[in-house]
Scaffold this active site. Sequence first.
Site, PDB file in Angstrom:
ATOM      1  N   LYS A 169       0.777   5.009 -23.527  1.00  0.00           N
ATOM      2  CA  LYS A 169       1.273   4.559 -24.726  1.00  0.00           C
ATOM      3  C   LYS A 169      -0.309   4.326 -25.577  1.00  0.00           C
ATOM      4  O   LYS A 169      -1.247   4.362 -24.625  1.00  0.00           O
ATOM      5  CB  LYS A 169       1.995   3.329 -24.883  1.00  0.00           C
ATOM      6  CG  LYS A 169       3.328   3.432 -24.282  1.00  0.00           C
ATOM      7  CD  LYS A 169       4.293   4.235 -25.174  1.00  0.00           C
ATOM      8  CE  LYS A 169       5.618   4.428 -24.591  1.00  0.00           C
ATOM      9  NZ  LYS A 169       5.706   5.262 -23.333  1.00  0.00           N
TER      10      LYS A 169
ATOM     11  N   SER B 229       7.716  10.230 -25.511  1.00  0.00           N
ATOM     12  CA  SER B 229       7.297   9.048 -26.230  1.00  0.00           C
ATOM     13  C   SER B 229       5.886   9.151 -26.994  1.00  0.00           C
ATOM     14  O   SER B 229       5.755   8.602 -27.904  1.00  0.00           O
ATOM     15  CB  SER B 229       7.215   7.950 -25.508  1.00  0.00           C
ATOM     16  OG  SER B 229       6.406   7.919 -24.392  1.00  0.00           O
TER      17      SER B 229
END
Lengths: 418, 143
Positions: free
Chosen positions: B101, B64
């Site tokens: 993230k 990701s």
Amino acid sequence: MFALVDCNNFYASCERVFNPKLEGKPVAILSNNDGCVISMSDEAKKLQLPFGAPIFKWEQFCKKNNITVLSSNYPLYGDMSARVMNILEDFSPETEVYSIDESFLKLEGFENYNLTEYAAKMRSRVLKWTGIPTCVGVASTKALCKVANKIARSNLKQSKGICIIDSEENRVKALKWTKIGNVWGIGSRLKIRLQDKGCITAWDFTQLPSDWVLKNFSIVEWRLQKDLQGISKIPLDGVSSKKMISTTRSFEYTHTDIENIKERISTFATKCAEKLRYQKSSCHMLIVQLSSNRFEKNSQYHRKSKTVLFSHPTDSTLVISNAAIEAVKTIFKNGVKYKKAGVIVSGLVPNDNFQLNLFSNENPKHKPLMASIDSLNKKFKSNKIKLGNQDLKRTWKMRQERLSAKFTTNIKEIITIK
Amino acid sequence: MSNKNLVFFTPKNSFGNGVILIDAGISAGFPSPADDFKETRISLDDELITNKDATFFAKVSGQSMIGAGLDDNDLLVIDRSIEPGNNKIAVCFLDGEFTVKRLRVEGTDVWLQPENPAYPVIKITEDNDFVIWGIVTSVIKKV
């Protein structure tokens, strides 16, 4: 002034840092060999899981109440403790690491500080940097800090983890709130004696005539009484080396064979000698203990120990291990099912400062030998170099069926993040 | 005996093996000409860790964050003492799982932005169980 910073439910809190799912849930940590409960979260306490509960008896209870039960993970707790203690050292030039999860800080010369704010800063920094929640007790003596800390801990919501005893009025109130059995250093026997004298609270204890305390108890209780009266008599025990080192284990299974016991004792003695050398001390005295299972109903409880005095202080694995094995031979009894064994070394003196003996001294060859063994074992991160009387093949393992990972001390076990 | 060959070293505060100890001692021979120019070896600990008590390591799993250079199996250096803020790469605990993230902060709104178009941006709402665990300061990768 002093401060006492105590980590809340330390072992359970360490587990939660790396497994935040456990936040707000009941967690219990077991002793070595997954024996009994030694630490738990507030949620588990609320369910009234008792401290020391043997897990084999409480397994069903834990399942029913969704209590997460974990083996103790000392490499993790040790590392997290070192982090917390290091952070606290920034808050005072003099600190005393009192145990794995609590530290005293001397706050001399901090008179112009707002101590409530300062304590709040300690808490928030430790929490942010390590994830470990703490409580801070601040007072004029160490014993009062302990009292303050208990008060802070007992009502987290109201105290916000901080209690400051900075006035006579506060001190009296705090002592009247504290039951005598909860006072630092008052054990169960002393508690009964004091209760017989009408001491129900810590305040009652401070009202006893100090001469009488000295005469009927000892200097230790006298100091404690003064400390509680606000007169500091228990000094900060700075970078003190330990006064005693021990390695004691319960076995996974019972042992009746002397050879097995000798092997274990030799290993424990080796461990003690390593710890001695690590803190650069030597010992005068060795105690070997063997005991059977106390809870075994079908056989008599057997417990025996043997003390050996050395003619000169030693930190040599060879000397300590040999003496320990000789001691085993004298106390081992055939037919006893041994469940627990331990080696304790005591009478410790710093290596750079001990009395030489005219007639006997350590074999000078031992020192470089031990240094080499230590450095090799450190290099290979395991005990590759052992004594011949230690088991070389079989690996004795602690029962740790519910162990979490060594998140901070082994690169192969760090957390994984998606 | 003169003292001039006695060299004092300041021990480095690290577990690393970074210090070269050229101890010429007080031997009678010719002193090493390198002694006067002695420096400590480069230590990755010193370079990558500013606050060792607040620094933890973790391993990346998944794709990701490949756009930010965080590949599968990379090692992350995480500093918990750094304040979270817009644009920082954070290790978060979101609804029962660790995730890494980029943080997007606008006023009181927080988004977790992956660095891979195949993954959705996550808006943090009150219903989420959300904690910012630490801030990523370095990525170490084997090539």
